[in-house]
Write an enzyme that holds these catalytic residues in place. Sequence first.
Site, PDB file in Angstrom:
ATOM      1  N   LEU A  54       0.778  -1.210  -0.078  1.00 28.15           N
ATOM      2  CA  LEU A  54       0.184   0.101  -0.100  1.00 28.15           C
ATOM      3  C   LEU A  54       0.875   1.247  -0.078  1.00 28.15           C
ATOM      4  O   LEU A  54       1.917   1.265   0.620  1.00 28.15           O
ATOM      5  CB  LEU A  54      -0.963   0.118   1.195  1.00 28.15           C
ATOM      6  CG  LEU A  54      -1.976  -1.149   1.381  1.00 28.15           C
ATOM      7  CD1 LEU A  54      -2.497  -0.969   2.692  1.00 28.15           C
ATOM      8  CD2 LEU A  54      -2.947  -0.594   0.428  1.00 28.15           C
TER       9      LEU A  54
ATOM     10  N   GLU B  42     -10.272   1.287   8.259  1.00 30.21           N
ATOM     11  CA  GLU B  42     -10.026  -0.145   9.112  1.00 30.21           C
ATOM     12  C   GLU B  42      -8.564   0.040   9.450  1.00 30.21           C
ATOM     13  O   GLU B  42      -7.807   0.538   8.936  1.00 30.21           O
ATOM     14  CB  GLU B  42     -10.294  -1.402   8.412  1.00 30.21           C
ATOM     15  CG  GLU B  42      -9.317  -1.702   7.252  1.00 30.21           C
ATOM     16  CD  GLU B  42      -9.847  -2.650   6.162  1.00 30.21           C
ATOM     17  OE1 GLU B  42     -10.738  -1.986   5.304  1.00 30.21           O
ATOM     18  OE2 GLU B  42      -9.704  -3.614   6.160  1.00 30.21           O
TER      19      GLU B  42
ATOM     20  N   LYS C 295      -4.925  -1.056  10.310  1.00 26.62           N
ATOM     21  CA  LYS C 295      -3.900  -1.805   9.410  1.00 26.62           C
ATOM     22  C   LYS C 295      -3.253  -2.518  10.344  1.00 26.62           C
ATOM     23  O   LYS C 295      -2.467  -2.207  11.514  1.00 26.62           O
ATOM     24  CB  LYS C 295      -2.806  -0.761   9.002  1.00 26.62           C
ATOM     25  CG  LYS C 295      -1.727  -1.348   8.142  1.00 26.62           C
ATOM     26  CD  LYS C 295      -0.775  -0.390   7.178  1.00 26.62           C
ATOM     27  CE  LYS C 295      -0.317  -0.940   6.166  1.00 26.62           C
ATOM     28  NZ  LYS C 295       1.010  -1.830   6.604  1.00 26.62           N
TER      29      LYS C 295
ATOM     30  N   ASP D  24      -0.550  -5.144  12.133  1.00 29.83           N
ATOM     31  CA  ASP D  24       0.896  -5.259  11.902  1.00 29.83           C
ATOM     32  C   ASP D  24       1.155  -6.724  12.410  1.00 29.83           C
ATOM     33  O   ASP D  24       1.759  -7.396  13.219  1.00 29.83           O
ATOM     34  CB  ASP D  24       1.439  -4.498  12.890  1.00 29.83           C
ATOM     35  CG  ASP D  24       2.812  -4.227  12.698  1.00 29.83           C
ATOM     36  OD1 ASP D  24       3.285  -4.737  11.534  1.00 29.83           O
ATOM     37  OD2 ASP D  24       3.730  -3.606  13.518  1.00 29.83           O
TER      38      ASP D  24
ATOM     39  N   GLU E 285      -4.488 -10.691   7.364  1.00 33.85           N
ATOM     40  CA  GLU E 285      -3.301 -10.931   8.100  1.00 33.85           C
ATOM     41  C   GLU E 285      -3.154 -11.745   9.300  1.00 33.85           C
ATOM     42  O   GLU E 285      -4.265 -12.026   9.939  1.00 33.85           O
ATOM     43  CB  GLU E 285      -3.200  -9.291   8.697  1.00 33.85           C
ATOM     44  CG  GLU E 285      -1.978  -8.710   8.879  1.00 33.85           C
ATOM     45  CD  GLU E 285      -1.286  -8.189   7.962  1.00 33.85           C
ATOM     46  OE1 GLU E 285      -1.697  -8.421   6.808  1.00 33.85           O
ATOM     47  OE2 GLU E 285      -0.067  -7.488   8.325  1.00 33.85           O
TER      48      GLU E 285
ATOM     49  N   TYR F 228      -9.406  -9.334   5.006  1.00 38.01           N
ATOM     50  CA  TYR F 228      -9.684  -7.804   4.748  1.00 38.01           C
ATOM     51  C   TYR F 228      -9.488  -7.726   3.334  1.00 38.01           C
ATOM     52  O   TYR F 228      -9.892  -6.588   2.800  1.00 38.01           O
ATOM     53  CB  TYR F 228      -8.798  -6.813   5.235  1.00 38.01           C
ATOM     54  CG  TYR F 228      -7.412  -7.162   5.268  1.00 38.01           C
ATOM     55  CD1 TYR F 228      -6.720  -7.230   4.130  1.00 38.01           C
ATOM     56  CD2 TYR F 228      -6.715  -7.325   6.322  1.00 38.01           C
ATOM     57  CE1 TYR F 228      -5.502  -7.397   3.834  1.00 38.01           C
ATOM     58  CE2 TYR F 228      -5.171  -7.733   6.350  1.00 38.01           C
ATOM     59  CZ  TYR F 228      -4.493  -7.677   4.921  1.00 38.01           C
ATOM     60  OH  TYR F 228      -3.166  -7.945   5.006  1.00 38.01           O
TER      61      TYR F 228
ATOM     62  N   LYS G 219      -0.370   5.791   8.104  1.00 36.26           N
ATOM     63  CA  LYS G 219       0.489   5.413   9.330  1.00 36.26           C
ATOM     64  C   LYS G 219       0.385   6.220  10.756  1.00 36.26           C
ATOM     65  O   LYS G 219       0.259   7.476  10.553  1.00 36.26           O
ATOM     66  CB  LYS G 219       1.949   5.549   8.809  1.00 36.26           C
ATOM     67  CG  LYS G 219       2.162   4.436   7.815  1.00 36.26           C
ATOM     68  CD  LYS G 219       1.589   2.985   7.729  1.00 36.26           C
ATOM     69  CE  LYS G 219       2.726   1.984   8.263  1.00 36.26           C
ATOM     70  NZ  LYS G 219       3.986   2.031   7.273  1.00 36.26           N
TER      71      LYS G 219
ATOM     72  N   CYS H 129      37.664   7.120  -0.980  1.00 36.58           N
ATOM     73  CA  CYS H 129      36.920   5.589  -0.678  1.00 36.58           C
ATOM     74  C   CYS H 129      37.839   4.527   0.386  1.00 36.58           C
ATOM     75  O   CYS H 129      38.884   4.344  -0.391  1.00 36.58           O
ATOM     76  CB  CYS H 129      36.521   5.119  -1.923  1.00 36.58           C
ATOM     77  SG  CYS H 129      35.568   3.124  -1.557  1.00 36.58           S
TER      78      CYS H 129
ATOM     79  N   CYS I 142      38.593   1.094  -1.497  1.00 38.25           N
ATOM     80  CA  CYS I 142      39.591   1.097  -2.835  1.00 38.25           C
ATOM     81  C   CYS I 142      40.444   2.156  -3.072  1.00 38.25           C
ATOM     82  O   CYS I 142      41.335   1.945  -3.821  1.00 38.25           O
ATOM     83  CB  CYS I 142      38.640   0.766  -4.037  1.00 38.25           C
ATOM     84  SG  CYS I 142      37.884   2.374  -4.714  1.00 38.25           S
TER      85      CYS I 142
ATOM     86  N   CYS J  61      32.167   6.951  -4.687  1.00 39.93           N
ATOM     87  CA  CYS J  61      33.342   6.684  -4.819  1.00 39.93           C
ATOM     88  C   CYS J  61      33.751   6.475  -6.437  1.00 39.93           C
ATOM     89  O   CYS J  61      32.664   5.868  -7.163  1.00 39.93           O
ATOM     90  CB  CYS J  61      33.511   5.236  -4.298  1.00 39.93           C
ATOM     91  SG  CYS J  61      34.816   4.168  -5.054  1.00 39.93           S
TER      92      CYS J  61
ATOM     93  N   CYS K 173      36.417  -0.992  -7.213  1.00 42.29           N
ATOM     94  CA  CYS K 173      36.148  -0.904  -5.868  1.00 42.29           C
ATOM     95  C   CYS K 173      35.537  -2.296  -5.522  1.00 42.29           C
ATOM     96  O   CYS K 173      34.370  -2.627  -5.929  1.00 42.29           O
ATOM     97  CB  CYS K 173      35.280   0.278  -5.581  1.00 42.29           C
ATOM     98  SG  CYS K 173      34.729   0.317  -3.827  1.00 42.29           S
TER      99      CYS K 173
HETATM  100  S1  IVH Z   1      -5.403  -4.235   2.229  1.00 44.20           S
HETATM  101  C1  IVH Z   1      -3.794  -4.317  -2.549  1.00 44.20           C
HETATM  102  N1  IVH Z   1      -6.014  -3.952   4.412  1.00 44.20           N
HETATM  103  O1  IVH Z   1      -0.512  -4.004   4.833  1.00 44.20           O
HETATM  104  C2  IVH Z   1      -3.643  -4.407  -1.005  1.00 44.20           C
HETATM  105  N2  IVH Z   1      -3.777  -4.568   3.920  1.00 44.20           N
HETATM  106  O2  IVH Z   1       1.265  -2.218   3.590  1.00 44.20           O
HETATM  107  C3  IVH Z   1      -4.556  -4.744  -0.119  1.00 44.20           C
HETATM  108  N3  IVH Z   1      -2.517  -4.795   5.830  1.00 44.20           N
HETATM  109  O3  IVH Z   1       0.782  -6.166   2.406  1.00 44.20           O
HETATM  110  C4  IVH Z   1      -4.018  -4.659   1.248  1.00 44.20           C
HETATM  111  N4  IVH Z   1      -3.821  -4.615   7.431  1.00 44.20           N
HETATM  112  O4  IVH Z   1      -0.249  -7.060   4.612  1.00 44.20           O
HETATM  113  C5  IVH Z   1      -4.971  -4.189   3.695  1.00 44.20           C
HETATM  114  N5  IVH Z   1      -6.817  -3.758   6.643  1.00 44.20           N
HETATM  115  C6  IVH Z   1      -5.749  -3.948   6.003  1.00 44.20           C
HETATM  116  C7  IVH Z   1      -4.515  -4.320   6.258  1.00 44.20           C
HETATM  117  C8  IVH Z   1      -3.346  -4.588   5.458  1.00 44.20           C
HETATM  118  C9  IVH Z   1      -2.540  -4.984   7.306  1.00 44.20           C
HETATM  119  C10 IVH Z   1      -1.171  -5.055   5.357  1.00 44.20           C
HETATM  120  C11 IVH Z   1      -0.907  -6.309   4.301  1.00 44.20           C
HETATM  121  C12 IVH Z   1      -0.319  -5.460   3.044  1.00 44.20           C
HETATM  122  C13 IVH Z   1       0.459  -4.323   3.780  1.00 44.20           C
HETATM  123  C14 IVH Z   1       0.541  -3.023   2.791  1.00 44.20           C
END
Ligand code: IVH
Length: 714
Positions: A90, A123, A125, A127, A181, A233, A321, A426, A429, A444, A450
């Site tokens: 994304l 929604e 994201k 991790d 995820e 998702y 983010k 450098c 080298c 360099c 090198c």
């Molecule tokens: S949608 C076409 N929704 O974020 C892309 N991704 O930085 C569809 N991720 O590879 C992804 N939560 O692993 C989507 N609610 C969410 C998400 C999500 C985590 C991750 C996913 C993706 C990565 C991209």
Amino acid sequence: MKDVQTLTQEEAAAELAQLAIDLSAANRAYHQNDAPEISDADYDALKRRNAEIEAQFPELKRTDSPTDKVGAEPASGFQKITHSVPMLSLGNAFDDGDVTEFDRSIRKYLGFGDEDPLAYTAEPKIDGLSLSLRYENGQLIHAATRGDGTTGENVTSNARTIADIPAHIPNAPDLLEIRGEVYMSHADFEALNTRQSETGDKTFANPRNAAAGSLRQLDARITESRPLCFFAYAWGSLSAPLGETQSGAIQQLKNFGFQINELTKTCNGPVEMIEHYRDIETKRATLGYDIDGVVYKVDDLALQARLGFRSTTPRWAIAHKFPAELAWTRLETIDIQVGRTGALSPVARLQPVTVGGVIVSNATLHNEDYIAGLGGDGSKIRGGKDIREGDWVQVYRAGDVIPKVADVDLTKRPKTAMPYVFPTVCHECGSDAIRDDGDAIRRCTGGLICPAQAIEKLKHFVSRAAFDIEGLGAKQVEQFLEDGWIKEPADIFELRARFGAGLQQLKNREGWGEKSAENLFDAIDERRTIEFHRFLFGLGIRHLGEAAAKDLARNFADWETLADTADRAALEPATTDASKDAAAQSPAWATFLEIDGIGRALTQSLVAALAQDHERAVIDRLVAHLTILPPEDQASDSPVAGKTVVFTGTLEKMTRAEAKARAEALGAKVSGSVSAKTDLLVAGPGAGSKAKKATDLGIETIDEDGWIALIDGL
Ligand code: IVH
């Protein structure tokens, strides 16, 4: 050891399980840790025993059977699965302005006014790590990690152990690919780490690593013992649509039995999206699992389809983010690394510190101006404070990016700390390291003499997005270079000829046996046929990243045409603008610049690299070993694949940007002017001289509806 003939079914199953563990441990020790634990002969004996038992008891063959591991190094011991639809990443938004801009650019692309309604879902994201699940007739057929986005690892038996992943979906369409995820909750993560340390096993730095480490286990029983969760998702291939909107489709995923994130909300525009972001941010600490931002997606799936994808990210979604995490620590020393293009990159070696759950001991310092307290435009950054060895610095990291130094605490600066003097030679080298006008980077000048550049170029060449040769990673490249076996990419393809007959030399090297050498040669041979974009990316030319390599590959019929165009460009005056006059003066330059995504810096560096005798000779020697495949035409059955299309006049049902992107996605080349090379003119109302010229040249001309009918359903 019992004769295979006399084994009971139970004994055979137990032995196969043990063999799978032993062989994967041996593989891991050998390939991932570069520290073989058993001899090649013992390894071969285990594999033979495994194969004999499987021959005797075919029904006991495991899904993770070592027999099915192809090549020298199934990068991590897993089989690979090619995704039917690539798993993309994304784009990122870091502040509210980026979110407003996201909405604005979508409206512009679709030709929507400011007042036209446009809904988005927002929604969390998650991790964790993404996973694709394929169901055929309701049965889970396989599960694959994202990998490089095109090919992932087959982790089916592991995924089957996750409670949130149904093995069977009664009401599923014939083909259903679910994406989501895999993650681990905070509580489960803490408990796992406690268990691990009690048993003297490795603990994990954060829940994400724990989830990844647990899913990517060659022994699915280990995965089973780890509490993993899954949120659905997104989706890949489908035999029937899941709905008309993103939010509707997500509800459908819930009906299929998946967990969906309850904080998913439909919003009308950026104000509501940002409001929901703030809301999620306040809940973040109490969710019980890690999230690193909020994902916004255009709700209407028909609009998503119109928006489509850039090379690695969808146009219809973005990740907003959360702000970076910060921590203070001591900067011990500044090291200089020499990259493959000769760039000297300063790296801060830090007293290890935890930043947002991850231990950080290095941070990038970008370049000499950055260390001196100057930004890209020469203005002061950090209030002009420079960075010195011994300083107390603030480190931050956002997502997966390399940690950076944000600030310096001058009150804690040691009296002895001296301003950092950036090297002008450098250290690898001894060549001069110079800075071109307008370039922040000192480089360099040693080129391939090198050793650091040579090695980095070769490592890049074998890297995952380039030639990706199994069993030939950074470690092996270093070893071979040190031994004088390879100096440039072409040498890799001569290894078999040099050592194939007398394997002895390679075999005698630590870590190499007859089997592994043979496997390596096979893996190299496999890569003699290579996709055009991988080849281009592998050249390691400055500015030529993965996305640009794909853009180039799509727009040139083959390597010869591209090289030829670059050779002609080298003889032309470099264009400084994209005007018609400039294009007439420098047609070869214009050929590059007309490609969406290809800019001046890349064109210049590509043309310069190919014009350099030494570099060109290295490439030519490489090309002699290869069959370069023309760009994979997902669109080869499209009626416009390979055709040059020109749009003129007013388009009423789509914007120019959309028409161009769509045509390119279908394999066409879009040009701004009509010439004898034009195959098709799409003329809307008000078309003028271009339409006339096309008629004069006898070029097929259609209107917008004709165009839509032509690409209908593609
Ligand atoms: S949608 C076409 N929704 O974020 C892309 N991704 O930085 C569809 N991720 O590879 C992804 N939560 O692993 C989507 N609610 C969410 C998400 C999500 C985590 C991750 C996913 C993706 C990565 C991209």
